[in-house]
Design a protein around this motif. Structure first.
Motif, PDB file in Angstrom:
ATOM      1  N   LYS A 191       1.762  -4.713  -3.117  1.00 28.71           N
ATOM      2  CA  LYS A 191       1.636  -5.608  -1.960  1.00 28.71           C
ATOM      3  C   LYS A 191       2.891  -6.463  -1.802  1.00 28.71           C
ATOM      4  O   LYS A 191       3.385  -6.666  -0.684  1.00 28.71           O
ATOM      5  N   LYS A 192       3.399  -6.964  -2.914  1.00 28.76           N
ATOM      6  CA  LYS A 192       4.612  -7.781  -2.883  1.00 28.76           C
ATOM      7  C   LYS A 192       5.803  -6.978  -2.352  1.00 28.76           C
ATOM      8  O   LYS A 192       6.589  -7.454  -1.528  1.00 28.76           O
ATOM      9  N   LEU A 193       5.959  -5.756  -2.840  1.00 28.99           N
ATOM     10  CA  LEU A 193       7.082  -4.922  -2.435  1.00 28.99           C
ATOM     11  C   LEU A 193       6.980  -4.516  -0.963  1.00 28.99           C
ATOM     12  O   LEU A 193       7.980  -4.510  -0.240  1.00 28.99           O
ATOM     13  N   LYS A 194       5.771  -4.200  -0.516  1.00 24.38           N
ATOM     14  CA  LYS A 194       5.593  -3.789   0.875  1.00 24.38           C
ATOM     15  C   LYS A 194       5.797  -4.961   1.830  1.00 24.38           C
ATOM     16  O   LYS A 194       6.138  -4.769   2.999  1.00 24.38           O
ATOM     17  N   ALA A 195       5.601  -6.181   1.336  1.00 23.01           N
ATOM     18  CA  ALA A 195       5.889  -7.356   2.160  1.00 23.01           C
ATOM     19  C   ALA A 195       7.396  -7.467   2.405  1.00 23.01           C
ATOM     20  O   ALA A 195       7.845  -7.996   3.424  1.00 23.01           O
ATOM     21  N   ARG A 196       8.172  -6.962   1.478  1.00 27.40           N
ATOM     22  CA  ARG A 196       9.641  -6.937   1.611  1.00 27.40           C
ATOM     23  C   ARG A 196      10.085  -5.803   2.538  1.00 27.40           C
ATOM     24  O   ARG A 196      10.958  -5.968   3.374  1.00 27.40           O
ATOM     25  N   ASP A 197       9.463  -4.632   2.352  1.00 24.58           N
ATOM     26  CA  ASP A 197       9.866  -3.434   3.089  1.00 24.58           C
ATOM     27  C   ASP A 197       8.671  -2.482   3.104  1.00 24.58           C
ATOM     28  O   ASP A 197       8.231  -2.008   2.051  1.00 24.58           O
ATOM     29  N   VAL A 198       8.163  -2.191   4.301  1.00 28.57           N
ATOM     30  CA  VAL A 198       6.935  -1.385   4.400  1.00 28.57           C
ATOM     31  C   VAL A 198       7.103   0.017   3.832  1.00 28.57           C
ATOM     32  O   VAL A 198       6.127   0.694   3.540  1.00 28.57           O
ATOM     33  N   ASN A 199       8.349   0.464   3.683  1.00 26.62           N
ATOM     34  CA  ASN A 199       8.591   1.822   3.173  1.00 26.62           C
ATOM     35  C   ASN A 199       8.726   1.891   1.658  1.00 26.62           C
ATOM     36  O   ASN A 199       9.013   2.940   1.104  1.00 26.62           O
ATOM     37  N   ILE A 200       8.536   0.755   0.981  1.00 30.27           N
ATOM     38  CA  ILE A 200       8.574   0.774  -0.488  1.00 30.27           C
ATOM     39  C   ILE A 200       7.170   1.049  -1.007  1.00 30.27           C
ATOM     40  O   ILE A 200       6.239   0.301  -0.731  1.00 30.27           O
ATOM     41  N   LEU A 201       7.034   2.120  -1.730  1.00 29.05           N
ATOM     42  CA  LEU A 201       5.732   2.501  -2.281  1.00 29.05           C
ATOM     43  C   LEU A 201       5.826   2.698  -3.784  1.00 29.05           C
ATOM     44  O   LEU A 201       6.831   3.181  -4.291  1.00 29.05           O
ATOM     45  N   LEU A 202       4.762   2.336  -4.478  1.00 31.65           N
ATOM     46  CA  LEU A 202       4.629   2.706  -5.889  1.00 31.65           C
ATOM     47  C   LEU A 202       3.815   3.987  -5.953  1.00 31.65           C
ATOM     48  O   LEU A 202       2.899   4.179  -5.150  1.00 31.65           O
ATOM     49  N   PRO A 203       4.128   4.886  -6.881  1.00 34.44           N
ATOM     50  CA  PRO A 203       3.300   6.090  -7.028  1.00 34.44           C
ATOM     51  C   PRO A 203       1.855   5.712  -7.322  1.00 34.44           C
ATOM     52  O   PRO A 203       1.590   4.667  -7.911  1.00 34.44           O
ATOM     53  N   PRO A 204       0.888   6.528  -6.904  1.00 35.62           N
ATOM     54  CA  PRO A 204      -0.527   6.243  -7.195  1.00 35.62           C
ATOM     55  C   PRO A 204      -0.737   6.040  -8.687  1.00 35.62           C
ATOM     56  O   PRO A 204      -0.123   6.725  -9.508  1.00 35.62           O
TER      57      PRO A 204
END
Length: 345
Positions: A191-204
């Motif tokens: 959630k923190k990373l996606k708040a920075r950039d919506v295209n940043i994802l962690l693997p499932p």
């Protein structure tokens, strides 16, 4: 609610102690019984108890050996030794094995209640302190990790991962509880990373039940490192738009059975990571998109009389003609031959 394990080779002692515990008024979830140390260890592997009451003199594996094994396991179990032998040497040995209380037979209800009260107070104090400490440290860790990943600080990411592993390894919790905390950390960090950039994802991150914490943590850490690697490639221009690259590859290989794993390997990404990213950016799964493009190509070919339907089937990756017909009808609502009839061919 507390889980209790009683260990004694005398059935009458087991039964009597179980009755005493049930009448104690304590909030008890379960009371299990074992006849010796080996049976007790098997029971502990099946489900971690909060308190273990064990005799000393037993066949197969005695109480002292059991206490030593529990101490080696480094799990949050409070052990109480019950013995008919008041020898001071036994008490000294028990203390060295982390035993919390030492009771002499015959046990009175009052002695048992006093002991239970001490165990519960100790358990609650540890739980409260650990909970507060873990939540506070987790929040601080997420803040730092989010910044380290976003700003590509590889050294700090590695350091934070080592710190977190050591901290969680020190918690007197079962692996299941530590795994739950890791899952929560994963959700919050994403959630923190996606708040920075919506295209940043962690693997499932979905650990299987029964996994050792060391395995789960490695799985968790590898996911963070993979995200860091992906960001590095993207920002340095070494990674073109991954979705467009895959779309082109699918278009060029409609007649081949392209798998999600093959597409992920093309980009140097983990299949799970790629799968989530593809769905988020296109609104479709990899298979749904590949099927749609195949059917669109099939429709174009059906519009040209020179192609036989069986040839079209092969051209869009279906060696089984009946499977192609079924898929086309599901996608378009009519069969390939009916589609041609509508076109007047």
């Amino acid at each position: 609610m507390y889980r209790i394990l009683i260990v004694d080779d005398e059935p009458m002692i087991l039964k009597g102690l179980a009755v005493f515990l049930q009448q104690s008024g304590m909030d008890i979830a379960s009371i299990r019984q074992a006849a010796n140390g080996e049976e007790a260890l098997a029971a502990i592997q099946e489900g971690l108890p909060d308190f273990v009451f064990t005799d000393i003199r037993m066949p197969v594996m005695d109480g002292l050996a059991l206490c030593a094994r529990i101490e080696e396991m480094n799990v949050p179990i409070q052990t109480v030794v019950i013995s008919g032998y008041g020898d001071f040497t036994y008490a000294q040995t028990c203390i060295s094995y982390g035993v919390k209380e030492y009771l002499l037979k015959p046990i009175s209800k009052r002695d048992l209640q006093d002991t239970l009260r001490k165990l519960v107070q100790r358990a609650e104090a540890v739980k409260t302190a650990s909970s507060y400490l873990s939540v506070a440290k987790a929040d601080e860790w997420i803040q730092e990790m989010e910044q380290a990943v976003y700003y590509l600080n590889q050294e700090r990411v590695g350091e934070l991962l080592r710190i977190r592993e050591q901290e969680m390894g020190s918690y007197q919790w079962p692996d299941t509880e530590r795994t739950k905390m890791l899952v929560e950390l994963h959700v919050l960090l994403e959630k923190k990373l996606k708040a920075r950039d919506v295209n940043i994802l962690l693997p499932p991150f979905k650990p299987e039940q029964g996994m050792l914490f060391s395995t789960v943590y490695r799985y968790f850490a590898d996911g963070i490192r993979e995200t860091l690697c992906f960001l590095q490639k993207r920002r340095k221009g070494k990674l073109r738009d991954p979705i467009e690259e895959v779309k082109k590859y699918i278009e060029q290989n409609l007649g081949s059975e392209i798998s999600l794993e093959e597409a992920a390997e093309l980009l140097g990404l983990h299949p799970n990571y790629f799968s989530v990213m593809f769905k988020q950016m296109t609104g479709e799964t990899f298979v749904q998109y590949r099927t749609k493009r195949r059917m669109e190509h099939a429709k174009r070919m059906l519009g040209e009389e020179r192609y036989r339907i069986t040839d079209i089937s092969y051209a869009v990756g279906y060696a089984d003609h009946s499977n192609f017909t079924k898929t086309f009808k599901k996608y378009e609502g009519i069969s390939p031959s009916e589609y041609r009839q509508k076109l007047g061919i």
